[in-house]
Every structure is written in C-alpha cells, then in structure tokens.
Design a protein around this motif. Sequence first.
Motif, mmCIF file in Angstrom:
data_model
loop_
_atom_site.group_PDB
_atom_site.id
_atom_site.type_symbol
_atom_site.label_atom_id
_atom_site.label_comp_id
_atom_site.label_asym_id
_atom_site.label_seq_id
_atom_site.Cartn_x
_atom_site.Cartn_y
_atom_site.Cartn_z
ATOM 1 N N UNK A 287 0.840 -1.190 0.000
ATOM 2 C CA UNK A 287 0.000 0.000 0.000
ATOM 3 C C UNK A 287 0.882 1.249 0.000
ATOM 4 N N UNK A 288 0.413 2.284 -0.673
ATOM 5 C CA UNK A 288 1.032 3.609 -0.629
ATOM 6 C C UNK A 288 0.195 4.464 0.320
ATOM 7 N N UNK A 289 0.857 5.166 1.235
ATOM 8 C CA UNK A 289 0.145 5.929 2.267
ATOM 9 C C UNK A 289 0.618 7.373 2.252
ATOM 10 N N UNK A 290 -0.307 8.329 2.416
ATOM 11 C CA UNK A 290 0.077 9.732 2.536
ATOM 12 C C UNK A 290 -0.836 10.660 1.780
ATOM 13 N N UNK A 291 -0.248 11.704 1.196
ATOM 14 C CA UNK A 291 -1.066 12.687 0.471
ATOM 15 C C UNK A 291 -0.376 13.167 -0.800
ATOM 16 N N UNK A 292 0.441 12.312 -1.397
ATOM 17 C CA UNK A 292 1.153 12.647 -2.628
ATOM 18 C C UNK A 292 0.342 12.234 -3.853
ATOM 19 N N UNK A 293 0.484 12.982 -4.927
ATOM 20 C CA UNK A 293 -0.226 12.647 -6.176
ATOM 21 C C UNK A 293 0.271 11.339 -6.773
ATOM 22 N N UNK A 307 -3.758 4.732 0.327
ATOM 23 C CA UNK A 307 -4.542 5.379 1.380
ATOM 24 C C UNK A 307 -4.211 6.869 1.319
ATOM 25 N N UNK A 308 -5.175 7.646 0.826
ATOM 26 C CA UNK A 308 -5.007 9.083 0.642
ATOM 27 C C UNK A 308 -5.580 9.807 1.854
ATOM 28 N N UNK A 309 -4.703 10.537 2.567
ATOM 29 C CA UNK A 309 -5.074 11.111 3.869
ATOM 30 C C UNK A 309 -5.359 12.609 3.762
ATOM 31 N N UNK A 310 -6.505 13.009 4.279
ATOM 32 C CA UNK A 310 -6.809 14.435 4.399
ATOM 33 C C UNK A 310 -7.223 15.097 3.099
ATOM 34 N N UNK A 311 -7.053 16.438 3.074
ATOM 35 C CA UNK A 311 -7.619 17.244 1.991
ATOM 36 C C UNK A 311 -6.627 17.708 0.932
ATOM 37 N N UNK A 321 -8.483 2.430 -7.011
ATOM 38 C CA UNK A 321 -7.453 1.859 -6.133
ATOM 39 C C UNK A 321 -7.179 2.757 -4.933
ATOM 40 N N UNK A 322 -7.732 3.976 -4.955
ATOM 41 C CA UNK A 322 -7.463 4.965 -3.913
ATOM 42 C C UNK A 322 -8.579 4.953 -2.867
ATOM 43 N N UNK A 323 -8.202 4.790 -1.619
ATOM 44 C CA UNK A 323 -9.128 4.894 -0.499
ATOM 45 C C UNK A 323 -8.789 6.166 0.269
ATOM 46 N N UNK A 324 -9.726 7.093 0.350
ATOM 47 C CA UNK A 324 -9.481 8.350 1.052
ATOM 48 C C UNK A 324 -10.028 8.281 2.470
ATOM 49 N N UNK A 325 -9.321 8.953 3.385
ATOM 50 C CA UNK A 325 -9.781 8.976 4.776
ATOM 51 C C UNK A 325 -9.408 10.300 5.426
ATOM 52 N N UNK A 326 -10.037 10.598 6.529
ATOM 53 C CA UNK A 326 -9.736 11.795 7.295
ATOM 54 C C UNK A 326 -8.453 11.569 8.112
ATOM 55 N N UNK A 327 -7.756 12.635 8.479
ATOM 56 C CA UNK A 327 -6.451 12.492 9.129
ATOM 57 C C UNK A 327 -6.532 12.236 10.637
ATOM 58 N N UNK A 328 -7.181 11.132 10.993
ATOM 59 C CA UNK A 328 -7.284 10.744 12.393
ATOM 60 C C UNK A 328 -6.761 9.323 12.548
ATOM 61 N N UNK A 329 -6.005 9.080 13.611
ATOM 62 C CA UNK A 329 -5.280 7.823 13.760
ATOM 63 C C UNK A 329 -6.161 6.598 13.545
ATOM 64 N N UNK A 330 -7.293 6.532 14.222
ATOM 65 C CA UNK A 330 -8.138 5.344 14.137
ATOM 66 C C UNK A 330 -8.642 5.118 12.710
ATOM 67 N N UNK A 331 -9.014 6.222 12.035
ATOM 68 C CA UNK A 331 -9.519 6.087 10.666
ATOM 69 C C UNK A 331 -8.405 5.681 9.702
ATOM 70 N N UNK A 332 -7.204 6.218 9.924
ATOM 71 C CA UNK A 332 -6.067 5.854 9.069
ATOM 72 C C UNK A 332 -5.748 4.370 9.230
ATOM 73 N N UNK A 333 -5.706 3.890 10.478
ATOM 74 C CA UNK A 333 -5.427 2.467 10.724
ATOM 75 C C UNK A 333 -6.467 1.588 10.035
ATOM 76 N N UNK A 334 -7.747 1.923 10.198
ATOM 77 C CA UNK A 334 -8.824 1.122 9.607
ATOM 78 C C UNK A 334 -8.712 1.101 8.084
ATOM 79 N N UNK A 335 -8.371 2.246 7.486
ATOM 80 C CA UNK A 335 -8.281 2.322 6.024
ATOM 81 C C UNK A 335 -7.070 1.546 5.510
ATOM 82 N N UNK A 336 -5.946 1.603 6.225
ATOM 83 C CA UNK A 336 -4.772 0.814 5.834
ATOM 84 C C UNK A 336 -5.106 -0.678 5.896
ATOM 85 N N UNK A 337 -5.789 -1.095 6.955
ATOM 86 C CA UNK A 337 -6.150 -2.517 7.082
ATOM 87 C C UNK A 337 -7.058 -2.958 5.935
#
Length: 391
Positions: A287-293, A307-311, A321-337
Amino acid sequence: MKKKIGILTATRAEFGLLRPLIIRMIEDNYFKIKVLVTGAHLCPEFGNTYKEIEAAGINIDKKIECVTKGDEPFDISKNMALAIERFGEYFKYNKLDLLIVLGDRYETLAVCIAAMNEEIPIAHIHGGESTQGAIDEAIRHSITKMSHIHFATTEKYRNRIIQLGEQPCYVFNVGALGVENAKNINLMKKVELEENLGIKLKSKFAVVTFHPVTLEEDCGINQFEELLGALQELKNMSFIITKSNADAGGRKINKYIDDFAQKNNNVVAVTSLGTERYLSAINECDVVIGNSSSGIIEAPVFHTPTVNIGNRQRGRLMPKTVLSCQPYKEEIVATIKKAISDEFQNECKYIDNPFGEGNTSENIIRILKDIFNKQGQINIDKVFYDLKTKS
C-alpha cells in the motif's frame, strides 16, 4: 535552426516525471534543450537531488538557487522573490523559443512570472487539476493563465483548462508522464530494495509520503502526527518513508520523520528514493500511504492500493485503487487494514488507470513540432475563449 527549449525542474518528484520527456527531446534533432534547475534540487538538506539529474546523463544548463533557510510562509515569499529576480536575469540574456514547466510549485509560478515579463512563451503540463487542500490550487491555475500551450492528463482536465478561457486548439490531452515512467522503467525486486535501503522488509510493507497541507493553519503537522500514531499501531508492517518537499512546514515534517525512524526498527527514512527506487517500491509494496499525487497517478499503474489522507489532494480524479480517509489515527489504521486486505488487493488487480497509455512524451513532442512547423514561433498574444452559454 533548432528550437531552443527550456525545461524547468525544482524538485525530485518533478524531475522524475519530466525525465522521459527531457531525454526524448535531447535525442530529437529538432530541439536544443536547456535544463534549468532550481529549488530543493540545490539544497543539501533536501538531498542535493540535482545529482540525480546528472546521474541520468542529462546536462544541466543552469543552476539557479532560490531557497532560503526556514519554511515559514514568509520564507516561501522570499524564495519566490529570489526566483523572479534570478530567472528574470537569466531570461534577459537567454531568449527561449519555449519554456516547459510542470505542475504547481511556488518556484514554478515565480519562474513563469519572470518568463512572462521577458515575453517567453510557456507550455504547462498537468494543468486543469484540482487540489483544494493546498495553495497549489491557486498556483496551478495562475500558471495556466500565463501559459500558451497546455498538456492535460485527462479529458476532464482538458475541459477545465478551456473553462478557464484557454483556446481549445492549444489544449491537449496527452496522458500523464508518471504513467509513462511506471510502464517503461526497469524495476527492482523486493530483495534488491532491501539491500539498497539497508532494511529487512516485513511480508507486508508500505511506502509513505506526506507533504505539508499548506492551507491548514499548522501546514498539516497535526495530521502527520496522527499518521505516525497510526503507523505505530501497525507493528507487523515495515514502512519506507520519503521526506517532504521544501514547502512551508516541510522541514518540521522531515524532523518528525527522522525521529520516528530512529525510534522504530521497522521504519527507514529516505530523503530521496529517485525514480527507479521509488517506482520499484510502490510496485513491490502492499500500500502507498500519505497525500502525494503519486499514489493517485503512478500507484494505480501497478494496481497498488493507496490510502489518501486528508484534503491535500481533494478535488483530483481518484482511481478506484485509492481509499481516502480523514487524518485521524483510528480512521487511518482502519483504512490501511482495508487496503492491505486480500479482498481489496484482489479488486485492485482489475482496476484501470485513467491517466493515459504511457506515450505522453511522444505526444508532447509531436504536438510541439506540429505547432512550430505551422507557425514558426509561438504567438504570445492570447485571446480569452468564452464558453457558449444559454441566454
């Protein structure tokens, strides 16, 4: 006479995208290419990545420094002022038939201002896109209005450039250079990456890239802290973290990365992976994680989830293939899983990339030759194109 074309690059990621175009244009007898290097490329703390350009066998025509110490918003303004002044002087004595720029960097905007003042026509790659969480949004559209030829990556973005008043006959959908890179570069295997980076990667690993969110009050530092908290929860994974750009807040994020890597033996921090290692890593990783194009454009070529984080990238066309989530620890963990689950990994194998077929540099060269052959030179006069509306 050969057409004298300047190609600007200010960051490692930008050069990685431009590399196939630069090489093809150098090899083509039609053009005389001048590679102009500035920005983070010339900063030791960001890896002196101009060396990657030289290592690719590309001659640098001019290095122009414009990055000062510090990464507060006022420091960025000083950098832009330096770029306008120093590139203005360069363009005064080096008239180009065309300046090619890519994307939405603040250095790029400053250089385009200097080129505009010296009546040098501009061709812009990656216009028409939208990133609502960063100042890049305003910068990108400003560069569009100063440019004379436009190379969009999708038809949607081509239409948006026309909506901004640009003449349709000079706006072209050529696909993304990142796709061309991903489809043509020689890739390293996981074991080679491990040897190269000096880390034993676990069975599941991720590539992490997080850049400042320049429209947030703290440039996204709090968001990055939430991301690091999420990575801390995933002890069964390894993480290759690439450092941030020379944006406001970039140095602070890089300090966090260094500290985090020092405290966790499943993490390696890299100032710059370079094109080959970076694309190899996102091909091999889970998985690729962060906010890069790159998670939106290049990763889908390899069917790698993101996993695309934040705005920061909000408003972009997102492959499935892109899953977007808000920048909160629990949501990031769930989206990575979810991203590393067998079910989603299997889904990604059958998802198409919407950013072209991998022949972008060929398309750009063909179009430029056609324009120069028909016109001799590019007319810098611009007429606003009004969309037809119902009365």
